[in-house]
Design a protein around this motif. Structure first.
Motif, PDB file in Angstrom:
ATOM      1  N   ASN A  84      24.504 -27.757  -6.110  1.00  0.00           N
ATOM      2  CA  ASN A  84      25.167 -28.758  -6.927  1.00  0.00           C
ATOM      3  C   ASN A  84      26.579 -28.296  -7.263  1.00  0.00           C
ATOM      4  N   GLU A  89      26.911 -33.607  -7.319  1.00  0.00           N
ATOM      5  CA  GLU A  89      25.908 -33.211  -8.307  1.00  0.00           C
ATOM      6  C   GLU A  89      24.477 -33.428  -7.827  1.00  0.00           C
ATOM      7  N   GLU A 139      20.146 -26.060  -5.189  1.00  0.00           N
ATOM      8  CA  GLU A 139      19.134 -27.072  -5.507  1.00  0.00           C
ATOM      9  C   GLU A 139      17.765 -26.402  -5.529  1.00  0.00           C
TER      10      GLU A 139
END
Length: 169
Positions: A84, A89, A139
């Protein structure tokens, strides 16, 4: 025309992704086009590299380049990290959207952080704690097709495992 396979090697720095890609490149008869975050980072002017949005844009462009190769029936290896960032994001979600309809396999390239730290020191071009920093923004809920532990296998063995995976797709 068949779409080419897209094999995404995902892992923090110094896990061995680039070494695996380089090993696969030595294998005659195994033609993969290689794309990497490092390569696409070089497309950004030096004065803009630290701005997260430009880096995110380069990553997205790389994904579309992989789709272009795949659409031409070419197999692709991606050397990267699903993390991210500002402008990215929901990186994993975006990646899945871009590659929808393409034969994508995500391979976790893993090794213990203490080994990454040692490799970072040996390389001399990465901060000692770079892998830990990346682990924080990586992630967490990725659905991997396979996991390869580079602390348990040589680079050649890892390449063999990935090629076996690819040839069974």
């Amino acid at each position: 025309m068949r779409k080419g396979r897209i094999i995404f090697l995902n892992g923090v720095t110094s896990t061995g992704k680039t070494s695996i890609v380089n090993e696969i490149f030595t294998r005659e008869g195994e033609l993969y086009y290689a794309l990497s975050y490092d390569l696409f980072e070089e497309t950004i002017p030096e004065w803009a590299v630290d701005e997260g949005t430009h880096y995110s844009e380069a990553i997205i462009a790389m994904y579309y380049a992989a789709c272009g190769f795949s659409s031409q029936g070419r197999d692709v290896l991606i050397d990267g990290l699903i993390m991210n960032l500002p402008g990215l994001e929901e990186h994993y979600k975006k990646l899945k959207q871009i590659f929808e309809g393409y034969p994508l396999e995500i391979v976790e390239v893993f090794c213990p952080l203490e080994i990454c730290r040692k490799r970072n020191i040996e390389r001399g071009d990465r901060a000692e704690n770079k892998s830990e920093i990346q682990m924080e923004i990586m992630e967490k809920n990725i659905s991997y097709n396979y996991t390869i532990d580079t602390s348990r296998h040589s680079v050649a063995e890892c390449a063999d495992l990935i090629l076996k995976i690819c040839n069974n797709m």
